[in-house]
Design a protein around this motif. Structure first.
Motif, PDB file in Angstrom:
ATOM      1  N   ASP A  60       0.808  -1.223   0.000  1.00 21.38           N
ATOM      2  CA  ASP A  60       0.000   0.000   0.000  1.00 21.38           C
ATOM      3  C   ASP A  60       0.842   1.275   0.000  1.00 21.38           C
ATOM      4  O   ASP A  60       0.341   2.348  -0.362  1.00 21.38           O
ATOM      5  CB  ASP A  60      -0.939   0.010   1.210  1.00 21.38           C
ATOM      6  CG  ASP A  60      -2.084  -0.987   1.083  1.00 21.38           C
ATOM      7  OD1 ASP A  60      -2.366  -1.419  -0.048  1.00 21.38           O
ATOM      8  OD2 ASP A  60      -2.681  -1.329   2.129  1.00 21.38           O
ATOM      9  N   GLN A  61       2.091   1.185   0.366  1.00 16.33           N
ATOM     10  CA  GLN A  61       2.957   2.371   0.389  1.00 16.33           C
ATOM     11  C   GLN A  61       3.690   2.612  -0.924  1.00 16.33           C
ATOM     12  O   GLN A  61       4.242   3.701  -1.135  1.00 16.33           O
ATOM     13  CB  GLN A  61       4.009   2.218   1.493  1.00 16.33           C
ATOM     14  CG  GLN A  61       3.467   2.097   2.895  1.00 16.33           C
ATOM     15  CD  GLN A  61       4.589   1.833   3.884  1.00 16.33           C
ATOM     16  OE1 GLN A  61       5.464   2.677   4.114  1.00 16.33           O
ATOM     17  NE2 GLN A  61       4.578   0.637   4.472  1.00 16.33           N
ATOM     18  N   ALA A 165      -2.816   6.503 -11.272  1.00 18.05           N
ATOM     19  CA  ALA A 165      -3.975   6.717 -10.409  1.00 18.05           C
ATOM     20  C   ALA A 165      -3.877   5.871  -9.139  1.00 18.05           C
ATOM     21  O   ALA A 165      -4.792   5.878  -8.321  1.00 18.05           O
ATOM     22  CB  ALA A 165      -5.265   6.387 -11.153  1.00 18.05           C
ATOM     23  N   CYS A 166      -2.766   5.161  -9.001  1.00 14.29           N
ATOM     24  CA  CYS A 166      -2.531   4.249  -7.876  1.00 14.29           C
ATOM     25  C   CYS A 166      -3.600   3.167  -7.783  1.00 14.29           C
ATOM     26  O   CYS A 166      -4.000   2.749  -6.692  1.00 14.29           O
ATOM     27  CB  CYS A 166      -2.396   5.008  -6.557  1.00 14.29           C
ATOM     28  SG  CYS A 166      -0.784   5.847  -6.409  1.00 14.29           S
ATOM     29  N   THR A 167      -4.057   2.713  -8.955  1.00 12.63           N
ATOM     30  CA  THR A 167      -4.829   1.476  -9.016  1.00 12.63           C
ATOM     31  C   THR A 167      -3.835   0.326  -8.952  1.00 12.63           C
ATOM     32  O   THR A 167      -2.970   0.197  -9.822  1.00 12.63           O
ATOM     33  CB  THR A 167      -5.649   1.395 -10.310  1.00 12.63           C
ATOM     34  OG1 THR A 167      -6.548   2.501 -10.361  1.00 12.63           O
ATOM     35  CG2 THR A 167      -6.430   0.092 -10.375  1.00 12.63           C
ATOM     36  N   VAL A 185      -7.566  -6.741  -7.840  1.00 10.02           N
ATOM     37  CA  VAL A 185      -7.394  -5.294  -7.762  1.00 10.02           C
ATOM     38  C   VAL A 185      -7.561  -4.893  -6.305  1.00 10.02           C
ATOM     39  O   VAL A 185      -8.381  -5.478  -5.576  1.00 10.02           O
ATOM     40  CB  VAL A 185      -8.383  -4.545  -8.686  1.00 10.02           C
ATOM     41  CG1 VAL A 185      -9.826  -4.779  -8.240  1.00 10.02           C
ATOM     42  CG2 VAL A 185      -8.057  -3.059  -8.742  1.00 10.02           C
ATOM     43  N   ARG A 186      -6.775  -3.914  -5.877  1.00  7.33           N
ATOM     44  CA  ARG A 186      -6.842  -3.442  -4.497  1.00  7.33           C
ATOM     45  C   ARG A 186      -7.935  -2.384  -4.374  1.00  7.33           C
ATOM     46  O   ARG A 186      -7.929  -1.376  -5.096  1.00  7.33           O
ATOM     47  CB  ARG A 186      -5.494  -2.838  -4.104  1.00  7.33           C
ATOM     48  CG  ARG A 186      -5.334  -2.501  -2.620  1.00  7.33           C
ATOM     49  CD  ARG A 186      -5.097  -3.714  -1.826  1.00  7.33           C
ATOM     50  NE  ARG A 186      -4.585  -3.404  -0.467  1.00  7.33           N
ATOM     51  CZ  ARG A 186      -4.730  -4.201   0.554  1.00  7.33           C
ATOM     52  NH1 ARG A 186      -5.384  -5.361   0.421  1.00  7.33           N
ATOM     53  NH2 ARG A 186      -4.247  -3.886   1.737  1.00  7.33           N
ATOM     54  N   ARG A 187      -8.874  -2.622  -3.493  1.00 10.20           N
ATOM     55  CA  ARG A 187      -9.952  -1.671  -3.225  1.00 10.20           C
ATOM     56  C   ARG A 187     -10.003  -1.425  -1.728  1.00 10.20           C
ATOM     57  O   ARG A 187     -10.400  -2.299  -0.963  1.00 10.20           O
ATOM     58  CB  ARG A 187     -11.287  -2.185  -3.751  1.00 10.20           C
ATOM     59  CG  ARG A 187     -11.323  -2.261  -5.281  1.00 10.20           C
ATOM     60  CD  ARG A 187     -12.634  -2.785  -5.816  1.00 10.20           C
ATOM     61  NE  ARG A 187     -12.594  -2.899  -7.272  1.00 10.20           N
ATOM     62  CZ  ARG A 187     -13.454  -3.605  -7.996  1.00 10.20           C
ATOM     63  NH1 ARG A 187     -14.460  -4.257  -7.390  1.00 10.20           N
ATOM     64  NH2 ARG A 187     -13.343  -3.659  -9.307  1.00 10.20           N
ATOM     65  N   VAL A 192      -9.768  -7.676  -4.366  1.00  6.82           N
ATOM     66  CA  VAL A 192     -10.971  -8.162  -5.028  1.00  6.82           C
ATOM     67  C   VAL A 192     -10.556  -8.979  -6.252  1.00  6.82           C
ATOM     68  O   VAL A 192      -9.841  -8.477  -7.137  1.00  6.82           O
ATOM     69  CB  VAL A 192     -11.889  -6.992  -5.447  1.00  6.82           C
ATOM     70  CG1 VAL A 192     -13.107  -7.523  -6.206  1.00  6.82           C
ATOM     71  CG2 VAL A 192     -12.315  -6.187  -4.222  1.00  6.82           C
ATOM     72  N   LEU A 193     -10.993 -10.224  -6.316  1.00  2.01           N
ATOM     73  CA  LEU A 193     -10.667 -11.092  -7.443  1.00  2.01           C
ATOM     74  C   LEU A 193     -11.400 -10.616  -8.694  1.00  2.01           C
ATOM     75  O   LEU A 193     -12.621 -10.449  -8.679  1.00  2.01           O
ATOM     76  CB  LEU A 193     -11.071 -12.529  -7.116  1.00  2.01           C
ATOM     77  CG  LEU A 193     -10.790 -13.586  -8.183  1.00  2.01           C
ATOM     78  CD1 LEU A 193      -9.295 -13.785  -8.372  1.00  2.01           C
ATOM     79  CD2 LEU A 193     -11.458 -14.913  -7.790  1.00  2.01           C
TER      80      LEU A 193
END
Length: 212
Positions: A60-61, A165-167, A185-187, A192-193
């Motif tokens: 996340d960093q 966009a840091c997706t 994808v990180r939400r 999330v698969l």
């Protein structure tokens, strides 16, 4: 799990031991990455990333830190950066320094850099055990490309990619296993698969949506 970590450490340490001299000077003030033959090495840890017992806290960093680097957001004229997430015997996860090293390639009418995932991490505190490689794309939106997903190009148990966009995307390729690879994808603080890479599609990297 401990046997798997031990094997990973032995293989990684062996790669370090067999590598030739670095093409980039090392020491105080030196560039924290370089080539050993045609393989990339990087220093660790990266001081901008706080280590954690949870690998997701490290992931996340990464994007906010990478986006501060030169040309990281310049789209087709931008720079990609690659690094490694690894652990030491203390059980903490660390991020290596990011590297921009790679040949220049043509993309349509413009040129851009593709970073080359490092195979070697130099950390004087212990024996690095690699878990994931990470890399940035200097534009958005940008999903994992087909080359990012091909089985022949997977070096580690996890591949992380993020755009401007840091997706944040994650590929768990399940290398050498007869089971589908998984794309996430990180939400927020959750993965999330979004798709599978069926065993027969691993060489090509073709993704099957979870809705198919």
């Amino acid at each position: 799990m401990h046997d798997r970590m031990g094997l990973r450490a032995i293989v990684f340490a062996g790669a370090l031991g067999c590598a030739g001299p670095s093409s980039t000077p090392q020491g105080p003030g030196a560039v924290p990455y370089g080539f050993r033959g045609n393989q990339v090495w990087v220093d660790g840890p990266w001081a901008d990333i706080e280590p954690s017992l949870n690998i997701d806290d490290v992931i996340d960093q990464l994007c906010p830190a990478i986006m501060k680097l030169p040309r990281a957001t310049w789209r087709d004229h931008g720079q990609e950066y690659c690094g490694v997430i690894y652990s030491l015997e203390d059980g903490m996860f660390y991020a290596s320094q990011p590297s921009p090293l790679a040949p220049t390639v043509l993309v349509g009418p413009s040129k851009r850099k593709r970073c080359q995932p490092p195979l070697h991490v130099m950390d004087d505190r212990g024996r690095p055990m690699p878990w994931a490689d990470y890399h940035s794309h200097p534009w958005a939106p940008s999903e994992l490309s087909q080359d990012d997903r091909r089985s022949s190009l997977q070096l580690y148990d996890i591949r992380i990619q993020f755009d401007t966009a840091c997706t944040v995307m994650k590929l768990v390729p399940h290398r050498h296993e007869d089971r589908p690879g998984e794309v996430f994808v990180r939400r927020g603080r959750t993965w999330v698969l979004t798709g599978y890479i069926q065993p027969e599609d691993k060489p090509s990297g073709r993704v099957t949506s979870v809705n198919e």
